[in-house]
Design a protein around this motif. Structure first.
Motif, PDB file in Angstrom:
ATOM      1  N   LEU A 108       7.798   5.407  -4.688  1.00 25.11           N
ATOM      2  CA  LEU A 108       7.391   5.190  -6.072  1.00 25.11           C
ATOM      3  C   LEU A 108       8.440   4.355  -6.794  1.00 25.11           C
ATOM      4  CD1 LEU A 108       5.399   5.899  -8.386  1.00 25.11           C
ATOM      5  CD2 LEU A 108       6.806   7.935  -8.814  1.00 25.11           C
ATOM      6  N   VAL A 109       7.986   3.304  -7.468  1.00 30.12           N
ATOM      7  CA  VAL A 109       8.864   2.465  -8.278  1.00 30.12           C
ATOM      8  C   VAL A 109       8.426   2.573  -9.731  1.00 30.12           C
ATOM      9  CG1 VAL A 109       9.559   0.101  -8.805  1.00 30.12           C
ATOM     10  CG2 VAL A 109       9.377   0.841  -6.428  1.00 30.12           C
ATOM     11  N   LEU A 110       9.339   2.979 -10.594  1.00 30.52           N
ATOM     12  CA  LEU A 110       9.071   3.083 -12.024  1.00 30.52           C
ATOM     13  C   LEU A 110       9.976   2.077 -12.737  1.00 30.52           C
ATOM     14  CD1 LEU A 110       9.070   6.994 -12.356  1.00 30.52           C
ATOM     15  CD2 LEU A 110       7.100   5.486 -12.026  1.00 30.52           C
ATOM     16  N   ASP A 111       9.373   0.983 -13.200  1.00 35.46           N
ATOM     17  CA  ASP A 111      10.130  -0.057 -13.888  1.00 35.46           C
ATOM     18  C   ASP A 111       9.859   0.071 -15.382  1.00 35.46           C
ATOM     19  OD1 ASP A 111      11.467  -2.251 -14.752  1.00 35.46           O
ATOM     20  OD2 ASP A 111      10.414  -3.699 -13.497  1.00 35.46           O
ATOM     21  N   GLU A 147       7.102  14.331  -6.846  1.00 35.51           N
ATOM     22  CA  GLU A 147       7.301  15.353  -5.810  1.00 35.51           C
ATOM     23  C   GLU A 147       7.075  14.774  -4.416  1.00 35.51           C
ATOM     24  OE1 GLU A 147       4.844  18.687  -6.567  1.00 35.51           O
ATOM     25  OE2 GLU A 147       6.011  19.397  -8.290  1.00 35.51           O
ATOM     26  N   ARG A 148       8.011  15.065  -3.520  1.00 35.29           N
ATOM     27  CA  ARG A 148       7.940  14.652  -2.113  1.00 35.29           C
ATOM     28  C   ARG A 148       7.801  13.136  -1.963  1.00 35.29           C
ATOM     29  NH1 ARG A 148       4.736  19.030  -2.572  1.00 35.29           N
ATOM     30  NH2 ARG A 148       2.833  17.764  -2.506  1.00 35.29           N
ATOM     31  N   LYS A 149       8.382  12.395  -2.885  1.00 36.07           N
ATOM     32  CA  LYS A 149       8.357  10.939  -2.807  1.00 36.07           C
ATOM     33  C   LYS A 149       9.772  10.392  -2.943  1.00 36.07           C
ATOM     34  CE  LYS A 149       3.728  10.005  -4.659  1.00 36.07           C
ATOM     35  NZ  LYS A 149       3.240  11.376  -4.533  1.00 36.07           N
ATOM     36  N   THR A 150       9.969   9.218  -2.365  1.00 33.62           N
ATOM     37  CA  THR A 150      11.195   8.461  -2.617  1.00 33.62           C
ATOM     38  C   THR A 150      10.968   7.677  -3.902  1.00 33.62           C
ATOM     39  OG1 THR A 150      11.595   8.242  -0.238  1.00 33.62           O
ATOM     40  CG2 THR A 150      12.765   6.724  -1.706  1.00 33.62           C
ATOM     41  N   VAL A 151      11.862   7.838  -4.863  1.00 32.99           N
ATOM     42  CA  VAL A 151      11.646   7.263  -6.186  1.00 32.99           C
ATOM     43  C   VAL A 151      12.805   6.345  -6.552  1.00 32.99           C
ATOM     44  CG1 VAL A 151      11.265   7.726  -8.639  1.00 32.99           C
ATOM     45  CG2 VAL A 151      10.354   9.307  -6.910  1.00 32.99           C
ATOM     46  N   ARG A 168      -3.312   5.416 -12.490  1.00 33.33           N
ATOM     47  CA  ARG A 168      -3.685   4.599 -11.332  1.00 33.33           C
ATOM     48  C   ARG A 168      -2.730   4.834 -10.171  1.00 33.33           C
ATOM     49  NH1 ARG A 168      -4.548  -1.526 -12.853  1.00 33.33           N
ATOM     50  NH2 ARG A 168      -2.328  -1.350 -13.339  1.00 33.33           N
ATOM     51  N   VAL A 169      -1.429   4.932 -10.463  1.00 32.85           N
ATOM     52  CA  VAL A 169      -0.446   5.182  -9.410  1.00 32.85           C
ATOM     53  C   VAL A 169      -0.549   6.619  -8.906  1.00 32.85           C
ATOM     54  CG1 VAL A 169       2.024   5.271  -8.904  1.00 32.85           C
ATOM     55  CG2 VAL A 169       1.102   3.392 -10.245  1.00 32.85           C
ATOM     56  N   LEU A 170      -0.863   7.551  -9.792  1.00 32.34           N
ATOM     57  CA  LEU A 170      -1.115   8.937  -9.352  1.00 32.34           C
ATOM     58  C   LEU A 170      -2.255   8.964  -8.343  1.00 32.34           C
ATOM     59  CD1 LEU A 170      -0.801  10.849 -12.739  1.00 32.34           C
ATOM     60  CD2 LEU A 170       0.473  11.429 -10.658  1.00 32.34           C
ATOM     61  N   GLU A 202       0.823  -1.209   0.000  1.00 30.49           N
ATOM     62  CA  GLU A 202       0.000   0.000   0.000  1.00 30.49           C
ATOM     63  C   GLU A 202       0.860   1.264   0.000  1.00 30.49           C
ATOM     64  OE1 GLU A 202      -2.419  -0.405   3.424  1.00 30.49           O
ATOM     65  OE2 GLU A 202      -3.864  -1.784   2.474  1.00 30.49           O
ATOM     66  N   GLN A 203       2.080   1.156   0.513  1.00 28.11           N
ATOM     67  CA  GLN A 203       2.952   2.324   0.637  1.00 28.11           C
ATOM     68  C   GLN A 203       3.884   2.497  -0.561  1.00 28.11           C
ATOM     69  OE1 GLN A 203       2.508   4.416   3.008  1.00 28.11           O
ATOM     70  NE2 GLN A 203       1.168   3.214   4.336  1.00 28.11           N
ATOM     71  N   ILE A 204       3.760   1.611  -1.545  1.00 28.13           N
ATOM     72  CA  ILE A 204       4.644   1.673  -2.710  1.00 28.13           C
ATOM     73  C   ILE A 204       3.796   1.694  -3.979  1.00 28.13           C
ATOM     74  CG2 ILE A 204       6.526   0.563  -3.974  1.00 28.13           C
ATOM     75  CD1 ILE A 204       7.340  -0.831  -1.395  1.00 28.13           C
ATOM     76  N   GLY A 205       3.957   2.732  -4.765  1.00 25.63           N
ATOM     77  CA  GLY A 205       3.290   2.799  -6.057  1.00 25.63           C
ATOM     78  C   GLY A 205       4.217   2.245  -7.131  1.00 25.63           C
ATOM     79  N   VAL A 206       3.682   1.441  -8.036  1.00 25.58           N
ATOM     80  CA  VAL A 206       4.509   0.769  -9.038  1.00 25.58           C
ATOM     81  C   VAL A 206       3.907   0.955 -10.428  1.00 25.58           C
ATOM     82  CG1 VAL A 206       5.561  -1.408  -9.758  1.00 25.58           C
ATOM     83  CG2 VAL A 206       5.122  -0.983  -7.323  1.00 25.58           C
ATOM     84  N   VAL A 207       4.767   1.333 -11.379  1.00 24.41           N
ATOM     85  CA  VAL A 207       4.406   1.309 -12.795  1.00 24.41           C
ATOM     86  C   VAL A 207       5.428   0.417 -13.475  1.00 24.41           C
ATOM     87  CG1 VAL A 207       3.996   2.610 -14.907  1.00 24.41           C
ATOM     88  CG2 VAL A 207       3.483   3.650 -12.691  1.00 24.41           C
TER      89      VAL A 207
END
Length: 610
Positions: free
Chosen positions: A525-528, A551-555, A516-518, A436-441
């Motif tokens: 945030l993980v961008l693969d 913005e304001r995220k660990t990426v 969806r991740v937005l 829930e704390q990690i957004g993934v694309v």
């Protein structure tokens, strides 16, 4: 009203017990049947009285013949009116009520509800399985086993109850009535019972083994067929229709052979039982006539004996098919158990707490990992991502970049070392709270075969229409979503996207995934390869949205297209599971190492790897 009453006796969505289903067949049955034990007990009681009533009617038939012979016609109804009324009540009232209750318990209470309860609990259990579990089998075979286990278990359990009472009541009552008339009348039936048991003991285990093999072959066919349908584009692009036909034909041929073996056994059992039944009918009738000629039994006893053995003949053939059906269903259940009782290998620890992410720091400390028994991917990997830092992972294919994301998301457990988020060991928190704390694309974006809206709400189920519209605008998806229309005439957000989103282009799927991740708005945030499916023009347009998203995220971003991550705070270069370089884009180019070579090989925005 009566239908609703019986339909409400079992909750088809009852919460499953905490422990997994037992691995032994008897325990597996008990695991589900004890959840509906009041209905099963009621079915057993009703089945007992249903079989008893049937025997009572045959017994009354014999008695009726004796009464007709013994009583003058003028006095018959006056003398026997009470007995006649009682049997009329049994035939016209008690029997319909009993059999009606049996049908209501079987068809209204058990058939829909127990079947669905088993499917529901198995489905929920399998959803907790690890990613590796689903990657190791056909999706179609897994689904087939979930769908077939419920009806097979329910049907075999009901058949056992029905067959049990018919065998016990009919055979037991017939023996009692025959012995009561003349003990010699029971000799053919006793011999038949011994022979019937022997035949069942010989054939049934063989039928069960063939049924289990046939069910496995059926699941194999389903897996191969669904695999072909799922990858239909690949089949057509490579023009391998004949190869695919051969692939499916092989499995179907095996299924046909398994069914032939099973059918041979069933036919042999049927012929054997039929011959035995002929001997029973002829032997009992002949013996009854001889005993009557000797004055040992009445004419009513002949009618009773003949009627009962004919009924037993019909019952024995029914039981034969029921027993065959029972073990065919048991074989199907055993096949389903190969999937549904597999232990869950990736679980939350007892007392695991929800992950709290106030800052968003990520630390890989001495991480060791290998897929199964394969080659070690990481052997003591160390990496620290500061809260709010944006790093890019770079390296040739197979360097371990995506594996790093998989273990961060705890799709796989590491074999050594610790991964921490804000100082919390991710192995000690719940999996759901971590994800829930990690957004993934991801690079290969697969959407659910549902509407655009439902796919977006996976990011945040309580999102408003205004919030959905906003993320579509930021992801540059608002330009095509209103124009979407599916085959059912649904448009815009209500349009269905097809299996894995096949009705959308790769770029459209990727923009929906980004939206969806937005909407999820997770702190990490993980961008693969998040923009790999976008053309250069769309990629340039969406970079601004990604900046807003980050913005304001660990990426942590992975990309072969280095232009998408060149502006990150720090780039980490990986090779063969090790970090070989780290720094800014300018620093790494100046060093002239692996990153500089990858940058130099870049043509048209893509990286060519030696």
């Amino acid at each position: 009203m009566i239908f609703r009453l019986f339909e409400s006796l079992i909750n088809p969505f009852r919460e499953a017990p905490a422990h997994p289903p037992p691995r032994r067949i008897i325990g597996f049955y008990v695991h589900y049947l004890r959840q509906v034990w009041p209905v099963m007990l009621a079915l057993m009681v009703v089945g007992f009285f249903a079989a008893l009533i049937e025997v009572m009617l045959f017994s009354f038939l014999g008695r009726l013949i004796d009464l007709v012979q013994e009583t003058p016609a003028s006095d018959f109804f006056e003398v026997h009116s009470g007995e006649l009324v009682w049997m009329a009540v049994v035939a016209l009232l008690i029997r319909p009520i009993t059999f009606g209750l049996h049908d209501l318990l079987t068809h209204q209470a058990l058939a829909p509800n127990l079947t669905n309860l088993i499917r529901w609990q198995n489905h929920r259990y399998l959803l907790r399985q690890s990613l590796a579990f689903f990657q190791s089998d056909f999706s179609g075979r897994i689904a087939q086993r979930v769908m077939q286990t419920g009806p097979s278990l329910r049907e075999s359990a009901v058949q056992v109850v029905d067959a049990l009472w018919h065998v016990v009541i009919y055979a037991g009552s017939a023996l009692f009535l025959f012995i009561q008339a003349d003990i010699r009348l029971a000799i053919p039936l006793l011999g038949w019972i011994v022979g019937y048991i022997f035949v069942l003991c010989f054939f049934v285990p063989r039928v069960r083994a063939c049924s289990a093999a046939a069910s496995e072959a059926r699941s194999k066919v389903m897996g191969r067929v669904v695999d072909g349908y799922t990858n239909i584009l690949t089949l057509k692009l490579f023009a391998h229709s004949r190869d695919e036909e051969g692939y499916a034909r092989e499995a179907m041929g095996d299924l046909v052979n398994r069914f032939r073996q099973q059918s041979r056994l069933v036919s042999s059992m049927d012929i054997t039982i039929t011959c035995m039944n002929g001997v029973l009918i002829a032997g009992t009738t002949a013996l009854a006539l001889w005993l009557w000629s000797q004055g040992s039994i009445s004419a009513g006893a002949i009618a009773l004996a003949t009627g009962l053995v004919i009924r037993i003949n019909n019952m024995s053939e029914w039981i034969m098919w029921v027993v065959n059906g029972i073990f065919e269903n048991v074989g199907t259940v055993q096949d389903g158990m190969r999937t549904t009782v597999q232990p869950i290998t990736l679980t939350d620890r007892p007392g695991a707490q929800a992950l709290q992410v106030p800052r968003g720091g990520v630390e890989f400390d001495g991480v060791r990992f290998a897929y199964g028994e394969g080659k070690q991917v990481f052997d003591g990997l160390d990496l620290t991502v500061r809260p709010g830092e944006r790093i890019g992972l770079v390296g040739p294919s197979g360097a371990g970049k995506s594996t790093l994301m998989n273990v961060l998301l705890r799709l796989y457990d590491v074999q050594g070392g610790v991964i921490r988020v804000d100082g919390q060991n991710i192995a000690e928190v719940t999996q759901d709270s971590l994800r829930e704390q990690i957004g993934v694309v991801t690079q290969d974006t697969a959407l659910l075969h549902r509407s655009i809206r439902e796919n977006l709400l996976y990011g945040r189920p309580d999102a408003t229409e205004a919030e959905i519209a906003e993320v579509l605008r930021k992801a540059k998806a608002d330009v095509f979503v209103p124009e979407l229309r599916d085959s059912e005439g649904r448009v815009g957000l209500d349009a269905q996207v097809g299996e894995r989103g096949v009705k959308l282009s790769g770029g459209q799927r990727q923009r929906i995934a980004i939206a969806r991740v937005l909407l999820k708005n997770a702190p990490i945030l993980v961008l693969d390869e998040a923009t790999s499916a976008l053309d250069s023009e769309v990629e340039a347009a969406i970079q601004e949205s990604l900046e807003v998203l980050m913005e304001r995220k660990t990426v942590i971003a992975i990309a072969h297209r280095l232009s998408t991550i060149a502006r990150m705070d720090r780039l980490v270069v990986m090779d063969h599971g090790r970090i070989v370089e780290a720094g800014t884009h300018a620093e790494l180019v100046e060093q002239g190492g692996l990153y500089a070579r990858l940058w130099a090989h870049q043509t048209g925005g893509f990286v060519g790897v030696d």
